[in-house]
Design a protein around this motif. Structure first.
Motif, PDB file in Angstrom:
ATOM      1  N   LEU A 142      31.711  36.026  48.625  1.00 40.10           N
ATOM      2  CA  LEU A 142      32.738  36.653  49.465  1.00 40.10           C
ATOM      3  C   LEU A 142      32.188  37.849  50.201  1.00 40.10           C
ATOM      4  CD1 LEU A 142      35.941  36.605  47.252  1.00 40.10           C
ATOM      5  CD2 LEU A 142      35.541  35.352  49.366  1.00 40.10           C
ATOM      6  N   ALA A 143      32.919  38.215  51.285  1.00 37.72           N
ATOM      7  CA  ALA A 143      32.447  39.318  52.119  1.00 37.72           C
ATOM      8  C   ALA A 143      32.285  40.575  51.296  1.00 37.72           C
ATOM      9  CB  ALA A 143      33.436  39.570  53.248  1.00 37.72           C
ATOM     10  N   GLY A 144      31.250  41.307  51.585  1.00 38.50           N
ATOM     11  CA  GLY A 144      31.021  42.561  50.909  1.00 38.50           C
ATOM     12  C   GLY A 144      30.082  43.399  51.711  1.00 38.50           C
ATOM     13  N   PRO A 145      30.066  44.696  51.458  1.00 40.26           N
ATOM     14  CA  PRO A 145      29.181  45.554  52.227  1.00 40.26           C
ATOM     15  C   PRO A 145      27.725  45.242  51.942  1.00 40.26           C
ATOM     16  CG  PRO A 145      30.144  46.749  50.393  1.00 40.26           C
ATOM     17  CD  PRO A 145      30.810  45.397  50.425  1.00 40.26           C
ATOM     18  N   PRO A 155      28.372  47.969  56.824  1.00 37.77           N
ATOM     19  CA  PRO A 155      28.239  46.604  57.362  1.00 37.77           C
ATOM     20  C   PRO A 155      28.766  45.573  56.374  1.00 37.77           C
ATOM     21  CG  PRO A 155      26.140  47.354  56.510  1.00 37.77           C
ATOM     22  CD  PRO A 155      27.107  48.488  56.292  1.00 37.77           C
ATOM     23  N   TYR A 156      29.327  44.508  56.924  1.00 37.56           N
ATOM     24  CA  TYR A 156      29.850  43.417  56.098  1.00 37.56           C
ATOM     25  C   TYR A 156      29.387  42.086  56.662  1.00 37.56           C
ATOM     26  CZ  TYR A 156      33.104  46.629  53.801  1.00 37.56           C
ATOM     27  OH  TYR A 156      33.651  47.653  53.065  1.00 37.56           O
ATOM     28  N   ARG A 157      29.405  41.068  55.805  1.00 36.73           N
ATOM     29  CA  ARG A 157      29.131  39.708  56.236  1.00 36.73           C
ATOM     30  C   ARG A 157      30.147  38.788  55.571  1.00 36.73           C
ATOM     31  NH1 ARG A 157      23.781  38.192  52.636  1.00 36.73           N
ATOM     32  NH2 ARG A 157      24.872  38.083  50.637  1.00 36.73           N
ATOM     33  N   GLY A 158      30.419  37.667  56.194  1.00 37.66           N
ATOM     34  CA  GLY A 158      31.366  36.714  55.638  1.00 37.66           C
ATOM     35  C   GLY A 158      32.061  35.947  56.742  1.00 37.66           C
ATOM     36  N   THR A 159      33.087  35.201  56.393  1.00 38.64           N
ATOM     37  CA  THR A 159      33.876  34.505  57.389  1.00 38.64           C
ATOM     38  C   THR A 159      34.771  35.511  58.105  1.00 38.64           C
ATOM     39  OG1 THR A 159      35.722  34.086  55.900  1.00 38.64           O
ATOM     40  CG2 THR A 159      33.920  32.468  55.902  1.00 38.64           C
ATOM     41  N   LEU A 160      35.400  35.079  59.186  1.00 31.62           N
ATOM     42  CA  LEU A 160      36.283  35.984  59.925  1.00 31.62           C
ATOM     43  C   LEU A 160      37.423  36.486  59.053  1.00 31.62           C
ATOM     44  CD1 LEU A 160      36.369  34.228  63.415  1.00 31.62           C
ATOM     45  CD2 LEU A 160      35.391  36.467  62.896  1.00 31.62           C
ATOM     46  N   ALA A 165      38.071  42.745  54.436  1.00 32.27           N
ATOM     47  CA  ALA A 165      37.249  43.932  54.189  1.00 32.27           C
ATOM     48  C   ALA A 165      37.698  45.087  55.075  1.00 32.27           C
ATOM     49  CB  ALA A 165      35.775  43.599  54.453  1.00 32.27           C
ATOM     50  N   TYR A 166      38.064  44.779  56.308  1.00 31.15           N
ATOM     51  CA  TYR A 166      38.585  45.794  57.231  1.00 31.15           C
ATOM     52  C   TYR A 166      39.871  46.408  56.681  1.00 31.15           C
ATOM     53  CZ  TYR A 166      41.800  46.906  61.110  1.00 31.15           C
ATOM     54  OH  TYR A 166      42.758  47.468  61.911  1.00 31.15           O
ATOM     55  N   ALA A 167      40.803  45.576  56.207  1.00 33.39           N
ATOM     56  CA  ALA A 167      42.063  46.088  55.651  1.00 33.39           C
ATOM     57  C   ALA A 167      41.802  46.966  54.433  1.00 33.39           C
ATOM     58  CB  ALA A 167      42.985  44.923  55.296  1.00 33.39           C
ATOM     59  N   ASP A 168      40.869  46.559  53.592  1.00 37.97           N
ATOM     60  CA  ASP A 168      40.562  47.332  52.385  1.00 37.97           C
ATOM     61  C   ASP A 168      39.947  48.684  52.710  1.00 37.97           C
ATOM     62  OD1 ASP A 168      41.497  45.259  50.816  1.00 37.97           O
ATOM     63  OD2 ASP A 168      39.508  44.392  50.459  1.00 37.97           O
ATOM     64  N   SER A 169      39.335  48.817  53.898  1.00 40.10           N
ATOM     65  CA  SER A 169      38.643  50.065  54.239  1.00 40.10           C
ATOM     66  C   SER A 169      39.599  51.224  54.470  1.00 40.10           C
ATOM     67  CB  SER A 169      37.771  49.853  55.490  1.00 40.10           C
ATOM     68  OG  SER A 169      38.571  49.709  56.653  1.00 40.10           O
ATOM     69  N   PHE A 170      40.878  50.943  54.774  1.00 42.75           N
ATOM     70  CA  PHE A 170      41.807  52.042  55.060  1.00 42.75           C
ATOM     71  C   PHE A 170      43.151  51.897  54.347  1.00 42.75           C
ATOM     72  CE2 PHE A 170      42.883  48.783  58.100  1.00 42.75           C
ATOM     73  CZ  PHE A 170      44.274  48.832  58.169  1.00 42.75           C
ATOM     74  N   ALA A 171      43.428  50.737  53.766  1.00 42.90           N
ATOM     75  CA  ALA A 171      44.703  50.507  53.086  1.00 42.90           C
ATOM     76  C   ALA A 171      44.418  50.110  51.644  1.00 42.90           C
ATOM     77  CB  ALA A 171      45.506  49.419  53.807  1.00 42.90           C
ATOM     78  N   PRO A 172      44.164  51.084  50.776  1.00 44.20           N
ATOM     79  CA  PRO A 172      43.801  50.765  49.388  1.00 44.20           C
ATOM     80  C   PRO A 172      44.890  49.942  48.705  1.00 44.20           C
ATOM     81  CG  PRO A 172      44.387  53.091  49.629  1.00 44.20           C
ATOM     82  CD  PRO A 172      44.268  52.531  51.011  1.00 44.20           C
ATOM     83  N   ARG A 173      44.481  48.938  47.968  1.00 46.74           N
ATOM     84  CA  ARG A 173      45.450  48.043  47.352  1.00 46.74           C
ATOM     85  C   ARG A 173      46.251  48.732  46.253  1.00 46.74           C
ATOM     86  NH1 ARG A 173      42.664  42.028  47.300  1.00 46.74           N
ATOM     87  NH2 ARG A 173      41.140  42.414  48.936  1.00 46.74           N
ATOM     88  N   ALA A 189      30.247  42.275  60.723  1.00 52.80           N
ATOM     89  CA  ALA A 189      31.111  43.358  61.193  1.00 52.80           C
ATOM     90  C   ALA A 189      30.622  44.678  60.614  1.00 52.80           C
ATOM     91  CB  ALA A 189      32.558  43.109  60.785  1.00 52.80           C
ATOM     92  N   VAL A 190      30.937  45.752  61.308  1.00 50.03           N
ATOM     93  CA  VAL A 190      30.715  47.102  60.791  1.00 50.03           C
ATOM     94  C   VAL A 190      32.068  47.811  60.828  1.00 50.03           C
ATOM     95  CG1 VAL A 190      29.567  49.318  61.120  1.00 50.03           C
ATOM     96  CG2 VAL A 190      28.337  47.194  61.597  1.00 50.03           C
ATOM     97  N   HIS A 191      32.495  48.294  59.675  1.00 52.01           N
ATOM     98  CA  HIS A 191      33.738  49.046  59.598  1.00 52.01           C
ATOM     99  C   HIS A 191      33.407  50.513  59.369  1.00 52.01           C
ATOM    100  CE1 HIS A 191      35.591  45.249  59.722  1.00 52.01           C
ATOM    101  NE2 HIS A 191      35.441  44.925  58.443  1.00 52.01           N
ATOM    102  N   MET A 192      34.069  51.374  60.121  1.00 50.06           N
ATOM    103  CA  MET A 192      33.787  52.804  60.083  1.00 50.06           C
ATOM    104  C   MET A 192      35.009  53.583  59.625  1.00 50.06           C
ATOM    105  SD  MET A 192      31.813  52.569  63.642  1.00 50.06           S
ATOM    106  CE  MET A 192      32.601  50.970  63.797  1.00 50.06           C
ATOM    107  N   THR A 193      34.809  54.492  58.711  1.00 48.85           N
ATOM    108  CA  THR A 193      35.883  55.370  58.248  1.00 48.85           C
ATOM    109  C   THR A 193      35.419  56.811  58.411  1.00 48.85           C
ATOM    110  OG1 THR A 193      35.047  55.206  55.974  1.00 48.85           O
ATOM    111  CG2 THR A 193      36.833  53.723  56.613  1.00 48.85           C
TER     112      THR A 193
END
Length: 606
Positions: free
Chosen positions: A18-21, A287-292, A298-306, A327-331
């Protein structure tokens, strides 16, 4: 249809974990698995993959060569003239800032009187509908202002570009509608203050962001730009000047103006929320890799903690999807000057003209792994200005090269209005068909589906992701959350706001880059139908193929039409659909709009 090479890459990635940094730079030195992934990076370019064509080849026509060599006009005409205009506007801003607040307020009141007098000169039986005197091409957006090609009655608002007051006690800035983001950050950031939502491009104006839509990396906290407005001063059709807030007698107008495109009245000033800030932004690139769909999660998890922990919510967030698997997600979090200058901290002044373009700098995370740096706050706000996100690569194919950045990078960016003014009808139509500039406002939990749809229809990369709250308001405005969203407790949602995401799709589609046939109008029609079916929205600055009926299927017009009738806008200002409609407006359309008896298209049923 046979799978594309990008589809095969996606399939290959689906068999991976699964997608991960990706690992940080220090981890990368200890772990070997980045090696095969780096080879994948070379196989999939940063822009849409130039692969063996799967559609029929499109024959080149003369306009293709005009577009291909348009950089000549840009370098020798557009950039020099842009520099002159930027410098002239800068001098005007400095002159305005040197005036006392009392004098600016007095000038504002005098200019409002001129607008009122101008409106009173209009003869409804002889003159056309009211619109501003701004030239049709002067707008930061793909859509040309075609409605001004028909008969109309002009009102000049060009004098309304002053910051009237910054009230540090109320934490409010009172500004005129032509104040742009570059001007206001230049004024407030030295005070360690900023608007709660600062749209990225310097040229975006307060009036456009309120009457239309505006977003930034802080919108997951504060909502859209219009949600940060405290009060608006509006000149109505009959010449009355009113101040509307969310809780006074004009509260219906306050909620009606956003997304109305200036069709309820003329906005002449706004009071906007300010927040305290610090000198730097501490930015983490992951940076992340995985399916769309995995990248979307991963993008949602970067700013909306579960777990809902508010301490984990960053001040700023954005994502950039470079390929269907990367993808690269920036916070970002605000940081003091003392923190940024500690030993071991890296400061990156991304605003210098010779610096790599921001989206390309962020892309280095694939090689470096996760990294952190400090960016001066104002430079961070306007990080996408120099390269117009990544559109600069199409305008000037060599604009990102080191030699160009050092020699002529200080002239960037070209003014969008000048690009439009120099393109001509044939190039304009070419861009409508062979180029995509669309923002899709989509519920957060549907982002993965939207990304897959965009890949199938357009194959445009990079893609920009920026979350925003859509608040549940006392009235149902043109854009609104899904009914009952608060009962589902989805990631990012609260009891008072649903989390949406702006998916920015800006670039030439993959088929166009490969020289294949591409039907831009059909792709946009399909996109708009998907948005309607998924309670999503299309900002009106973009080129739209919506019919009037579909327009009101996407947007709710009930409150807007009530305001149109109550405040006398019908017969004075054109309707928002008419103003947003693609193509030239005929005299008959103007007459029909003036004589219209409201029978809202949104009430029709198929």
């Amino acid at each position: 249809m046979s799978p594309t090479r990008l589809d095969m890459v996606v399939a290959a990635e689906q068999s991976r974990p699964l997608a991960g940094p990706l690992p940080s730079s220090t981890e990368a030195s200890r772990r070997p698995f980045l090696a095969p992934f780096s080879s994948l990076l070379h196989q999939v370019p940063s822009m849409s993959d130039l692969q063996a064509p799967l559609r029929p080849k499109r024959k080149k026509v003369f306009v293709d060569y005009l577009v291909q060599f348009r950089w000549i006009v840009v370098i020798f005409v557009v950039l020099p003239v842009s520099c002159f205009i930027y410098f002239k506007l800068f001098l005007g801003d400095v002159k305005s800032a040197m005036k006392s607040e009392k004098r600016r307020q007095k000038e504002h009141e005098e200019n409002v009187k001129k607008v009122v007098n101008r409106l009173k000169q209009r003869d409804p039986k002889k003159d056309g509908l009211v619109c501003t005197a701004r030239k049709p091409y002067i707008a930061v957006g793909m859509r040309n202002v075609d409605y001004k090609r028909a008969r109309h009655f002009e009102v000049d608002l060009s004098a309304f570009r002053n910051i009237i007051e910054v009230d540090k006690e109320r934490m409010v800035a009172k500004v005129e509608p032509l104040v742009n983001m570059g001007q206001i950050t230049r004024y407030t950031v030295p005070m360690n203050l900023a608007l709660a939502v600062v749209a990225e491009l310097d040229d975006l104006t307060v009036g456009g962001l309120i009457n239309g839509y505006g977003i930034e990396g802080s919108s997951h906290i504060y909502g859209l730009f219009s949600d940060t407005v405290v009060a608006m001063e509006v000149v109505l059709a009959d010449g009355r000047v009113v101040r509307c807030t969310k809780d006074n007698e004009y509260s219906d107008l306050f909620y009606g103006i956003p997304w109305s495109q200036g069709t309820l009245g003329l906005l002449v000033s706004a009071e906007i929320k300010l927040i305290p800030i610090k000198e730097y932004m501490r930015l983490t690139y992951t940076p992340y890799r995985g399916t769309l769909k995995e990248l979307a999660q991963a993008y949602a998890d970067s700013f909306a903690p579960r777990d809902g922990d508010p301490s984990k919510v960053p001040d700023f967030v954005e994502g950039m999807i470079y390929t269907p698997t990367e993808a690269v997600h920036m916070t970002g979090r605000y940081a003091s000057k003392e923190e940024a200058k500690k030993k071991g901290s890296v400061i990156n002044s991304v605003g210098w003209w010779f610096k790599p373009w921001f989206y390309q700098h962020a892309q280095t995370a694939f090689k470096r792994g996760e990294f952190v740096e400090y960016i001066p706050t104002r430079e961070y706000y306007h990080r996408h200005t120099r390269c117009l996100y990544w559109e600069g690569k199409l305008i000037l194919p060599f604009g990102d090269q080191w030699w160009f950045r050092w020699l002529l990078g200080w002239m960037m960016p070209p003014k969008v209005s000048l690009l439009k003014a120099t393109q001509g009808e044939s190039i304009r139509n070419y861009y409508h068909e062979m180029h995509v500039i669309q923002d899709l406002l989509v519920p957060l939990y549907k982002v993965g589906d939207a990304l897959e749809f965009c890949h199938r229809e357009m194959e445009v990369y990079p893609i920009w992701l920026c979350p925003h709250r859509l608040f549940k308001l006392p009235v149902k405005t043109m854009v609104y959350p899904e009914p009952g969203f608060e009962h589902h407790h989805r990631q990012g949602d609260t009891s008072y706001a649903q989390m949406f995401t702006d998916i920015g799709v800006y670039y030439a589609p993959g088929p166009v880059l490969r020289g294949e046939e591409f039907n831009g109008a059909e792709a946009v029609c399909n996109l708009e139908e998907w948005l309607i079916q998924n309670h999503s929205f299309q900002p009106q600055y973009a080129v739209s193929e919506l019919t009037e009926r579909n327009f009101w299927r996407m947007f709710d017009g009930s409150h807007y039409e009530q305001c149109r009738q109550k405040y006398g806008a019908v017969g004075t200002f054109m309707s928002v659909y008419y103003k947003s409609k693609k193509g030239k407006k005929t005299e008959k359309e103007v007459q029909d709009a003036e004589a219209e008896i409201l029978e809202p298209a949104y009430a029709e049923e198929a």
